[in-house]
Design a protein around this motif. Sequence first.
Motif, PDB file in Angstrom:
ATOM      1  N   ARG A 178       0.805  -1.216   0.000  1.00  0.00           N
ATOM      2  CA  ARG A 178       0.000   0.000   0.000  1.00  0.00           C
ATOM      3  C   ARG A 178       0.839   1.267   0.000  1.00  0.00           C
ATOM      4  O   ARG A 178       0.536   2.232  -0.674  1.00  0.00           O
ATOM      5  CB  ARG A 178      -0.925  -0.051   1.217  1.00  0.00           C
ATOM      6  N   SER A 188       1.027   4.845  -3.205  1.00  0.00           N
ATOM      7  CA  SER A 188       0.476   6.195  -3.022  1.00  0.00           C
ATOM      8  C   SER A 188       1.004   7.174  -4.059  1.00  0.00           C
ATOM      9  O   SER A 188       0.259   8.010  -4.572  1.00  0.00           O
ATOM     10  CB  SER A 188       0.771   6.703  -1.609  1.00  0.00           C
ATOM     11  N   GLU A 239      -8.299   6.201  -0.191  1.00  0.00           N
ATOM     12  CA  GLU A 239      -6.972   6.387  -0.794  1.00  0.00           C
ATOM     13  C   GLU A 239      -7.022   7.447  -1.892  1.00  0.00           C
ATOM     14  O   GLU A 239      -6.118   8.261  -2.013  1.00  0.00           O
ATOM     15  CB  GLU A 239      -6.464   5.064  -1.386  1.00  0.00           C
TER      16      GLU A 239
END
Length: 210
Positions: free
Chosen positions: A76, A80, A111
């Motif tokens: 994760r 980004s 997100e």
Amino acid sequence: MDSSLSSQPEFDYLFKLLMIGDSGVGKSSLLLRFTLDSFEDLSPTIGVDFKVKMVTLGGKKLKLAIWDTAGQERFRTLTSSYYRGAQGIIMVYDVTRRETFTNLSDVWAREIDLYSTNQDCIKMLVGNKVDKESERAVTKKEGIDFAREYGCLFLECSAKTRVNVEKCFEELVLKILDTPSLCAEGSAGVKKNIFTQKPAQADASASSCC
């Protein structure tokens, strides 16, 4: 470089598209079906992968750089930065696995809010694996309602049978072409390299702390 070579770009627009969603929902399979028109059971993506596809839509020659991100939690933090500068984001879930749908609002929509640098970015919600209709766990109406709430385009498709795969990319890109700010960014006349993950606008006076 010879200026006569560079004066005639090979495409009118270059758009960056991002595919997000839980591991195993079929992001890589959708990308493979769209770019190479083939289907295979793929192992989970490690980090990030991307493919480039040239298409002609709305009378324009487009170069699509489609980034396929890993859905697993441990990657994760890597992903980004890939949201930066994306004109289109495709959120994928598996219609046979309800948790991949609930994670859209719990994880993925958040997100986008956190990392997307483009307020006009077009979002597309895609319910994959409709070839497994007998195992369906998420109704089409739920998909439509989610898309309406989050302001996304919506389609159900199957990477396996090809149903709606091209359509989901085409509808997304046509909507980008309909959005002047995104077209201005993606114009071939704008010199930039979307393969280096740097902020789109680097102010000379700003300190480069990160």
